[in-house]
Design a protein around this motif. Structure first.
Motif, PDB file in Angstrom:
ATOM      1  N   ILE A  26      35.992  46.557  39.074  1.00  0.00           N
ATOM      2  CA  ILE A  26      35.240  47.173  40.173  1.00  0.00           C
ATOM      3  C   ILE A  26      35.234  46.244  41.390  1.00  0.00           C
ATOM      4  N   GLY A  27      35.050  44.956  41.153  1.00  0.00           N
ATOM      5  CA  GLY A  27      35.057  44.004  42.266  1.00  0.00           C
ATOM      6  C   GLY A  27      36.372  43.987  43.013  1.00  0.00           C
ATOM      7  N   SER A  28      37.481  44.096  42.273  1.00  0.00           N
ATOM      8  CA  SER A  28      38.796  44.106  42.936  1.00  0.00           C
ATOM      9  C   SER A  28      38.984  45.354  43.783  1.00  0.00           C
ATOM     10  N   ALA A  95      42.712  43.936  37.185  1.00  0.00           N
ATOM     11  CA  ALA A  95      42.170  43.687  38.520  1.00  0.00           C
ATOM     12  C   ALA A  95      43.277  43.924  39.535  1.00  0.00           C
ATOM     13  N   ALA A  96      42.957  44.681  40.580  1.00  0.00           N
ATOM     14  CA  ALA A  96      43.957  45.058  41.580  1.00  0.00           C
ATOM     15  C   ALA A  96      44.095  43.981  42.646  1.00  0.00           C
ATOM     16  N   ASP A  97      45.341  43.714  43.070  1.00  0.00           N
ATOM     17  CA  ASP A  97      45.576  42.839  44.214  1.00  0.00           C
ATOM     18  C   ASP A  97      44.971  43.466  45.464  1.00  0.00           C
ATOM     19  N   PRO A  98      44.635  42.664  46.474  1.00  0.00           N
ATOM     20  CA  PRO A  98      43.968  43.207  47.666  1.00  0.00           C
ATOM     21  C   PRO A  98      44.751  44.302  48.398  1.00  0.00           C
ATOM     22  N   ASP A  99      46.085  44.275  48.314  1.00  0.00           N
ATOM     23  CA  ASP A  99      46.903  45.282  49.002  1.00  0.00           C
ATOM     24  C   ASP A  99      47.323  46.428  48.091  1.00  0.00           C
ATOM     25  N   TRP A 100      46.733  46.517  46.917  1.00  0.00           N
ATOM     26  CA  TRP A 100      47.131  47.528  45.929  1.00  0.00           C
ATOM     27  C   TRP A 100      46.987  48.952  46.456  1.00  0.00           C
ATOM     28  N   ALA A 101      45.808  49.322  46.907  1.00  0.00           N
ATOM     29  CA  ALA A 101      45.569  50.698  47.342  1.00  0.00           C
ATOM     30  C   ALA A 101      46.472  51.063  48.517  1.00  0.00           C
ATOM     31  N   ALA A 109      53.321  59.386  52.267  1.00  0.00           N
ATOM     32  CA  ALA A 109      53.764  59.986  53.528  1.00  0.00           C
ATOM     33  C   ALA A 109      54.891  60.981  53.291  1.00  0.00           C
ATOM     34  N   ASP A 110      55.657  60.780  52.221  1.00  0.00           N
ATOM     35  CA  ASP A 110      56.717  61.707  51.830  1.00  0.00           C
ATOM     36  C   ASP A 110      56.085  62.833  51.009  1.00  0.00           C
ATOM     37  N   PRO A 111      56.140  64.068  51.486  1.00  0.00           N
ATOM     38  CA  PRO A 111      55.476  65.164  50.758  1.00  0.00           C
ATOM     39  C   PRO A 111      56.066  65.447  49.394  1.00  0.00           C
ATOM     40  N   ASP A 112      57.293  64.980  49.127  1.00  0.00           N
ATOM     41  CA  ASP A 112      57.893  65.193  47.806  1.00  0.00           C
ATOM     42  C   ASP A 112      57.352  64.233  46.750  1.00  0.00           C
ATOM     43  N   VAL A 113      56.671  63.190  47.177  1.00  0.00           N
ATOM     44  CA  VAL A 113      56.153  62.204  46.235  1.00  0.00           C
ATOM     45  C   VAL A 113      54.911  62.773  45.552  1.00  0.00           C
ATOM     46  N   ALA A 114      55.008  62.938  44.232  1.00  0.00           N
ATOM     47  CA  ALA A 114      53.891  63.471  43.449  1.00  0.00           C
ATOM     48  C   ALA A 114      53.045  62.360  42.837  1.00  0.00           C
ATOM     49  N   GLY A 115      53.623  61.165  42.721  1.00  0.00           N
ATOM     50  CA  GLY A 115      52.882  60.066  42.130  1.00  0.00           C
ATOM     51  C   GLY A 115      53.521  58.731  42.467  1.00  0.00           C
ATOM     52  N   VAL A 116      52.708  57.685  42.443  1.00  0.00           N
ATOM     53  CA  VAL A 116      53.187  56.325  42.713  1.00  0.00           C
ATOM     54  C   VAL A 116      52.533  55.388  41.713  1.00  0.00           C
ATOM     55  N   GLY A 117      53.347  54.575  41.068  1.00  0.00           N
ATOM     56  CA  GLY A 117      52.844  53.546  40.160  1.00  0.00           C
ATOM     57  C   GLY A 117      53.259  52.180  40.654  1.00  0.00           C
ATOM     58  N   GLY A 118      52.650  51.149  40.110  1.00  0.00           N
ATOM     59  CA  GLY A 118      52.943  49.809  40.599  1.00  0.00           C
ATOM     60  C   GLY A 118      53.186  48.798  39.494  1.00  0.00           C
ATOM     61  N   LEU A 119      53.311  47.559  39.905  1.00  0.00           N
ATOM     62  CA  LEU A 119      53.591  46.439  39.011  1.00  0.00           C
ATOM     63  C   LEU A 119      52.332  46.064  38.236  1.00  0.00           C
ATOM     64  N   ALA A 212      55.253  46.417  45.007  1.00  0.00           N
ATOM     65  CA  ALA A 212      54.350  45.721  45.928  1.00  0.00           C
ATOM     66  C   ALA A 212      52.890  46.067  45.670  1.00  0.00           C
ATOM     67  N   ALA A 213      52.636  47.177  44.970  1.00  0.00           N
ATOM     68  CA  ALA A 213      51.271  47.560  44.610  1.00  0.00           C
ATOM     69  C   ALA A 213      50.999  47.019  43.206  1.00  0.00           C
ATOM     70  N   ALA A 214      50.398  45.845  43.126  1.00  0.00           N
ATOM     71  CA  ALA A 214      50.337  45.123  41.854  1.00  0.00           C
ATOM     72  C   ALA A 214      48.909  44.955  41.348  1.00  0.00           C
ATOM     73  N   VAL A 215      48.792  44.880  40.029  1.00  0.00           N
ATOM     74  CA  VAL A 215      47.526  44.551  39.383  1.00  0.00           C
ATOM     75  C   VAL A 215      47.781  43.468  38.345  1.00  0.00           C
ATOM     76  N   ARG A 216      46.709  42.802  37.955  1.00  0.00           N
ATOM     77  CA  ARG A 216      46.760  41.784  36.909  1.00  0.00           C
ATOM     78  C   ARG A 216      46.064  42.344  35.681  1.00  0.00           C
ATOM     79  N   HIS A 217      46.756  42.347  34.554  1.00  0.00           N
ATOM     80  CA  HIS A 217      46.236  42.957  33.325  1.00  0.00           C
ATOM     81  C   HIS A 217      45.929  41.872  32.308  1.00  0.00           C
ATOM     82  N   ARG A 218      44.695  41.832  31.846  1.00  0.00           N
ATOM     83  CA  ARG A 218      44.264  40.786  30.912  1.00  0.00           C
ATOM     84  C   ARG A 218      44.880  41.001  29.532  1.00  0.00           C
ATOM     85  N   VAL A 219      45.461  39.938  28.983  1.00  0.00           N
ATOM     86  CA  VAL A 219      46.032  39.981  27.629  1.00  0.00           C
ATOM     87  C   VAL A 219      45.257  38.996  26.776  1.00  0.00           C
TER      88      VAL A 219
END
Length: 333
Positions: A26-28, A95-101, A109-119, A212-219
């Motif tokens: 939530i903080g991220s 936890a999401a990087d500050p530039d994730w969203a 911006a491309d209307p054909d894009v139905a979804g976007v995932g990140g690193l 470029a849209a990255a998060v850190r996942h705890r292992v």
């Protein structure tokens, strides 16, 4: 002129044991350089967590899973509660990087894009096992060697870091409640199955991987053992068998065929290069991981063989309906 769409971020949580992780997640989201419009925390059948989170997170919509216990219906509850055009998902131990969203939303911006995932970067709480092949980081829910390193279309996303146009998820019927994780049971592939259904419904739809849209996942340490590695690979095989039964083996296993033809052989070659102290152990892990996954797939196919049109084409919408509260707003369609 294209405008950046509004976004609801859904975080699903099920236990007080991850309280510090939930707070970090939530903080991220609150620290995003491109502010998110709405945060929805879905609590999966844990009244104590619901009470604590409701008091601890002002400005966050805390709701209870309205369906079956498990991650799939928790996500469906989040989709139903979302008021924005895009719905994004962040794991409760990520936890999401500050530039994730901003990185995710820019691609819409491309209307054909139905979804976007990140690193999804692995954050090893103890230490990465020396034998653990990077090609198998999907075992711990993270991006693995073999995924595109730059912006590219993909078949499906990693659940810890993904987003969709909300209208596309609703039209496709949401996540199947008979797939995916319940508590600590290491099953999955509900994200893969939803992505396949979105693509089947709209063949021109594009699903983009944006590193470029990255998060850190705890292992945690519990996921670094050989026993967890093998059991998770076996569970992945079981899950893939279920997805193949629902959506057809060609689409369901296309990425896996490429992975076995290209990614795994290259990994073996790297592991067996001279001068690699843990090379033989890594090669053994590669062989064991592939073997356990194939075994799980074979068992899954025997347990639930495809039968009739539904087994070949996938289930009907009645099996995967998203629960939409009467007060839920649809955002900008």
């Amino acid at each position: 002129m294209n405008t950046v769409p509004s976004v609801t971020v859904v975080v699903c949580a099920y236990t007080l044991d991850r309280w510090d992780d939930v707070r970090a997640a939530i903080g991220s989201l609150r620290a995003q350089r491109h502010p998110v419009d709405e945060i929805v925390l879905v609590v999966d059948h844990c009244p104590e967590l619901y009470e604590r989170a409701s008091a601890a997170f002002p400005g966050v919509r805390v709701v209870e899973n309205a369906g079956r216990q498990g991650l799939s219906d928790a996500r469906n509850t989040g989709v139903g509660a979302a008021r924005c055009e895009v719905v994004a998902f962040l794991d409760d131990d990520a936890a999401a990087d500050p530039d994730w969203a901003g990185g995710l939303l820019a691609r819409y911006a491309d209307p054909d894009v139905a979804g976007v995932g990140g690193l999804v970067r692995a954050w090893w709480v103890t230490r990465r096992p020396v034998w653990f092949p990077p090609e198998f980081d999907w075992v711990v829910g993270c991006s693995y060697r073999g995924l595109p390193r730059h912006l590219a279309p993909v078949r499906n996303f990693i659940g810890a870091n993904m987003s969709f146009r909300r209208a596309e998820v609703v039209a496709a019927g949401g996540f199947r409640a008979d797939l995916g994780r319940v508590g600590t049971r290491p099953l999955g592939c509900e994200e893969t199955e939803l992505c396949l259904r979105i693509a089947a419904r709209r063949p021109d739809a594009v699903l983009l991987h944006e590193p470029a849209a990255a998060v850190r996942h705890r292992v945690p340490a519990a996921r670094t053992s050989w026993g967890y590695f093998v059991s998770r690979c076996y569970a992945e095989g079981l899950s893939k068998a279920q997805v193949a039964r629902l959506g057809g083996t060609h689409a369901a296993l296309a990425s896996e065929r490429a992975y076995l033809r290209s990614t795994v052989p290259r990994a073996f070659a790297r592991a067996l290069r001279p001068g690699r102290p843990a090379g033989l152990r890594t090669a053994g892990a590669l062989a064991g991981g592939v073997g356990a996954t194939v075994a799980g797939y074979a068992v899954g196919r025997v347990r639930h063989p495809a039968s009739g049109p539904a087994g070949r084409r996938g289930a009907g919408a009645e099996a995967v309906a998203v629960r939409l509260p009467a007060t839920a707003g649809g955002g900008r369609p």
